[in-house]
Scaffold this motif. Structure first.
Motif, short mmCIF file in Angstrom:
data_model
loop_
_atom_site.label_atom_id
_atom_site.label_comp_id
_atom_site.label_asym_id
_atom_site.label_seq_id
_atom_site.Cartn_x
_atom_site.Cartn_y
_atom_site.Cartn_z
N ASN A 266 0.82 -1.21 0.00
CA ASN A 266 0.00 0.00 0.00
C ASN A 266 0.86 1.26 0.00
O ASN A 266 0.55 2.24 -0.68
N ALA A 267 1.94 1.24 0.77
CA ALA A 267 2.84 2.40 0.83
C ALA A 267 3.55 2.61 -0.49
O ALA A 267 3.70 3.75 -0.96
N ALA A 268 4.00 1.52 -1.12
CA ALA A 268 4.68 1.62 -2.42
C ALA A 268 3.71 2.12 -3.49
O ALA A 268 4.06 2.97 -4.32
N LYS A 269 2.50 1.58 -3.46
CA LYS A 269 1.49 1.98 -4.44
C LYS A 269 1.15 3.45 -4.29
O LYS A 269 1.02 4.19 -5.28
N GLU A 270 1.00 3.89 -3.05
CA GLU A 270 0.71 5.30 -2.82
C GLU A 270 1.86 6.18 -3.26
O GLU A 270 1.66 7.26 -3.83
N ALA A 271 3.09 5.73 -3.02
CA ALA A 271 4.26 6.50 -3.45
C ALA A 271 4.26 6.71 -4.96
O ALA A 271 4.61 7.79 -5.46
#
Length: 319
Positions: A266-271
């Motif tokens: 989720n953090a990578a996707k948001e980044a």
């Protein structure tokens, strides 16, 4: 080469912050290991993502460079790390596409990693010095007139960078002299100093070189022209069917808990939806993917099927 597109990012990024509070992960700093020297394209992508992921996760995400042995040192380090989500690998095509095929005694396997997200895909650029050939056709003419005398720099004989160039040479019927460097920065220094005729690099290096007048992008190893440089041809225009893409993807050691994988995804996707990061990656001729872990696992399998016969045909030496 792969069916994922920007649509994999979805209409909007998942809101990671509430999930973080519920999962309790991360409780300390997260490290992204880059198996290349600082300054190259893998390093650039990792630091851009780490900066944004730090904001999302609420804990520092740092980048640690562990170059050497054709990315094996960094990859093995992560494969043997504690599977807790705090030590990650930013892999390139070389690490998990080429090495598993050509290295007999590789100290890691694809199965030693848990995919988190395929971040981007990208072609390679062939750059000439300002006093070098001004077009692909001129390069072809020069190479045929002086076989084996034109030099090109790359970051390893069995890296996907060099394999892509070997594919270009095979398709065009050319012979050149390759020169190996430990990283893009070292190759760039020699290129700018006039010790190399050509440089084969990703767009994160190539586009700034052309913009600064230090070199000229002759062509891309993509099937079509890149929108960032519409006047620069794809080598497929001279050799139909040629396409050689690499990629960047984030992975954790195998057996990392699912809640950590989900939080990191989720953090990578948001980044990857961050406007500033997207602008930077677009400018460097990278296509943002932002896949799910399952899609990334499928992609890795497809890459093996694609490159194994290609490498066998080109007789890339086994290590």
């Amino acid at each position: 080469m792969f069916t994922l597109t920007r649509r994999a990012l979805g209409a909007s990024a998942l809101l990671a912050t509430p999930a973080l509070a519920q999962s309790g992960f991360p409780a300390r700093n997260v490290t992204i290991v880059v198996p290349f020297a600082p300054g190259g394209s893998t390093d650039v992508v990792s630091r851009l993502m780490a900066e944004r992921m730090t904001q999302t996760l609420g804990r520092p995400v740092q980048v640690e460079n562990r170059p050497g042995a054709n990315t094996v040192i960094g990859a093995e380090y992560v494969a043997r790390a504690q599977p807790d989500g705090y030590t990650l690998l930013m892999s390139s095509g070389t690490t998990l596409t080429i090495n598993p095929i050509i290295q007999r005694n590789l100290p890691y396997r694809i199965e030693d990693f848990s995919p988190i997200s395929l971040a981007t895909t990208y072609p390679f650029a062939v750059i000439a010095r300002p006093d070098g050939p001004r077009s692909v056709q001129e390069l072809i003419d020069r190479a045929k007139a002086r076989p084996g005398t034109i030099t090109y720099g790359h970051n390893g004989p069995t890296t996907l960078t060099n394999v892509a160039m070997l594919m270009v040479l095979e398709k065009l019927g050319l012979r050149m002299q390759d020169v190996t460097y430990r990283g893009d920065a070292a190759a760039m220094n020699d290129f700018v100093a006039g010790n190399l005729d050509l440089l084969v690099v990703a767009g994160s290096t190539a586009v700034p070189v052309q913009r600064n007048g230090q070199g000229r992008i002759l062509g891309w190893t993509s099937a079509r022209r890149m929108p960032q440089t519409p006047d620069v041809p794809a080598f497929a225009e001279f050799a139909p069917g040629l396409e050689a893409l690499s990629w960047f993807g984030l992975l954790a050691p195998a057996r990392t808990p699912q809640n950590a994988i989900d939080t990191l995804h989720n953090a990578a996707k948001e980044a990857l939806t961050d406007a500033r990061l997207k602008e930077r990656l677009d400018a460097e001729a990278q296509t943002i993917i932002g896949s799910t872990p399952a899609e990334f696992a499928q992609f890795l399998s497809q890459q093996q099927e694609l490159w194994r016969p290609t490498l066998a045909r080109m007789e890339v030496p086994l290590n």
